[in-house]
Write an enzyme that holds these catalytic residues in place. Structure first.
Site, short mmCIF file in Angstrom:
data_model
loop_
_atom_site.label_atom_id
_atom_site.label_comp_id
_atom_site.label_asym_id
_atom_site.label_seq_id
_atom_site.Cartn_x
_atom_site.Cartn_y
_atom_site.Cartn_z
NE ARG A 174 -23.03 -7.97 25.77
CZ ARG A 174 -22.80 -6.67 25.75
NH1 ARG A 174 -22.71 -6.00 26.86
NH2 ARG A 174 -22.65 -6.04 24.59
CE LYS A 178 -24.65 12.51 18.45
NZ LYS A 178 -23.72 12.08 19.47
N GLY A 207 -26.48 -3.76 20.21
CA GLY A 207 -26.94 -2.47 20.69
C GLY A 207 -28.45 -2.33 20.69
N GLY A 216 -20.68 -2.06 19.55
CA GLY A 216 -19.50 -1.34 19.05
C GLY A 216 -18.62 -2.26 18.22
P1 AMP Z 1 -27.36 4.91 17.99
O1 AMP Z 1 -26.82 4.84 19.38
O2 AMP Z 1 -26.59 5.76 17.07
O3 AMP Z 1 -27.70 3.55 17.43
O4 AMP Z 1 -28.74 5.69 18.11
C1 AMP Z 1 -29.81 5.21 18.84
C2 AMP Z 1 -30.64 6.37 19.25
O5 AMP Z 1 -31.06 7.10 18.10
C3 AMP Z 1 -31.91 5.96 19.96
O6 AMP Z 1 -31.80 6.35 21.30
C4 AMP Z 1 -33.00 6.74 19.24
O7 AMP Z 1 -33.90 7.35 20.10
C5 AMP Z 1 -32.23 7.77 18.44
N1 AMP Z 1 -32.95 8.21 17.23
C6 AMP Z 1 -33.46 7.44 16.27
N2 AMP Z 1 -34.10 8.16 15.35
C7 AMP Z 1 -34.01 9.44 15.74
C8 AMP Z 1 -34.48 10.67 15.21
N3 AMP Z 1 -35.20 10.71 14.09
N4 AMP Z 1 -34.18 11.80 15.87
C9 AMP Z 1 -33.46 11.75 17.02
N5 AMP Z 1 -32.98 10.63 17.57
C10 AMP Z 1 -33.26 9.48 16.94
#
Ligand code: AMP
Length: 406
Positions: A37, A206, A363, A386
């Site tokens: 950054r 999620k 991210g 974000g």
């Molecule tokens: P996000 O912040 O929504 O981009 O999510 C990233 C996080 O999703 C990472 O820390 C991963 O470990 C988690 N993740 C990815 N795939 C899975 C999965 N199948 N089950 C649970 N967590 C997951």
């Protein structure tokens, strides 16, 4: 093209120009562990120095939950920035950010000098009532304002948006910096004017975090690829049994709706055909874990899907191979664990090898791509997780909206 004034439109010579940067870098024991950054902010700063401006920089760092503290001071950034610029960066360490110390430092500036103010979050929540007063004080330090903090541009904070009103009041100009322009050109072109086929890849934990992104990208792309934890809500919505995998039961109807939408629009929506499963989520996250690969419709009730399987990785890589534009946000599995990182690595590799324009939406996916050494193979890696997601949702970013129109 972005119809906003940029640093190129400023008559900066001899002017005090306040630049909101994104110096929110990761620190470990006071040392900067990733300077991306800081490097990304250099073109705008160097341009203003070259123009003979008095360059006043500000940024937040960290979440600052427990009030001002040395652990979240911008002092290490001042030091690194000074090395990068090859000139002194005067750091105003005062926790008040603005005020007497800052005013004095600015008064002492000559053309081409650089001052860095303290962490803006030290003034409390920048969006609260205190924000208006802080905005006014920031504007009082400068003649013109440049927003170059893409990673913060989705927040209507004092140092991002609030300040612009007071700069306008005093007859100054509000512009965007080169980093903002670059980010918006890449992301904007990909979404609004993509060379087709346009493939969007979404992963991460999620579904709920990416509802609007899924819906907006479905309209714009040719193929939408879903991986990571969010895929299981889609699989369950298709009637499959997903065992103990991460599922959001409140979003099953939403996922059905998206699958219908894809069909209606004639878009391809790809979901995992096989899955890497384990008896439980690894604890610690990078600890040992015993895994098996099964077809996505064969996940046992007592098992959990933690990565896309090899057939899925191949299927996704194939889609990327024939694409002309690819946007990727979110890992395909629990990539923090080496046993569960293969899917994310396969997708990163496919992106590194394709001729397509490849855009990584910040991210975790940006971190994964960089860690794997594929960083320089991507067309663009966004500095804002974000912010790039909100952009992909089709939202207007407050930090962009607040800049003066051309
Ligand atoms: P996000 O912040 O929504 O981009 O999510 C990233 C996080 O999703 C990472 O820390 C991963 O470990 C988690 N993740 C990815 N795939 C899975 C999965 N199948 N089950 C649970 N967590 C997951």
């Amino acid at each position: 093209m972005l119809n906003k004034k940029s640093v190129d439109d400023l008559q900066a010579k001899g002017k005090k120009v306040l630049v909101r940067c994104d110096f929110n870098v990761p620190l470990k024991n006071g040392e900067i562990t990733d300077e991306t950054r800081i490097v990304a902010a250099l073109p705008t700063i160097q341009k203003l120095i070259g123009d003979g401006a008095k360059v006043i920089l500000c940024s937040h760092l960290g979440k600052v939950k427990n009030g001002p503290n040395e652990g979240e001071s911008l002092a290490p950034v001042a030091k690194r920035l000074s090395e990068k610029l090859g000139r002194e960066v005067v750091f105003v360490s005062d926790y008040n950010v603005t005020g007497e110390a800052a005013t004095k430092a600015v008064e002492a500036m000559n053309e081409g000098d650089v001052v860095l103010l303290q962490n803006t979050r030290f003034r409390g929540k920048e969006e609260t009532k205190n924000g208006e007063e802080f905005s006014r004080e920031l504007a009082a330090l400068a003649d013109d304002y440049v927003c170059d903090a893409f990673g913060s541009s989705h927040r209507a904070h004092a140092s991002v948006e609030g300040v612009t009103k007071f700069i306008t009041e005093k007859g100054g100009t509000n512009a965007v910096g080169y980093l903002m322009q670059k980010e918006i050109d890449f992301l904007g072109n990909a979404v609004e004017n993509p060379v087709r086929p346009f493939v969007a890849i979404l992963g991460g934990a999620k579904v709920a975090d990416k509802l609007n992104v899924i819906s907006n990208l479905l309209e714009k792309c040719d193929t939408l690829i879903i991986g990571g934890g969010m895929a299981f809500t889609f699989l369950k919505a298709q009637g499959l049994s997903v065992g103990n995998s991460l599922v959001d039961d409140t979003k099953l109807d939403y996922c059905k709706e998206m699958m219908e939408k894809a069909e209606k629009l004639g878009k391809k929506l790809l979901l995992p055909v096989d899955t890497v499963i384990a008896a439980a989520f690894p604890n610690p996250i990078d600890g040992p874990v015993e895994v098996k690969v099964v077809a996505s419709n064969e996940i046992p009730n007592d098992m959990e899907g933690l990565d896309i399987g090899p057939k899925t990785a191949e299927l996704y890589a194939e889609a990327v191979k024939t694409a002309k534009t690819v946007v990727w946000n979110g890992p395909m599995g629990v990539f923090e664990n080496p046993t569960l990182a293969a899917g994310t690595i396969a997708v990163a590799k496919a992106l590194a090898e394709t001729e397509a324009t490849t855009i990584i939406g910040g991210g975790d996916s940006a971190a994964a791509v960089n860690q794997l050494g594929f960083g320089d193979k991507m067309s663009h890696i966004s500095t804002g997780g974000g912010a790039s997601l909100e952009f992909l949702e089709g939202k207007e970013l407050p930090g962009v909206a607040a800049a003066d129109n051309r």
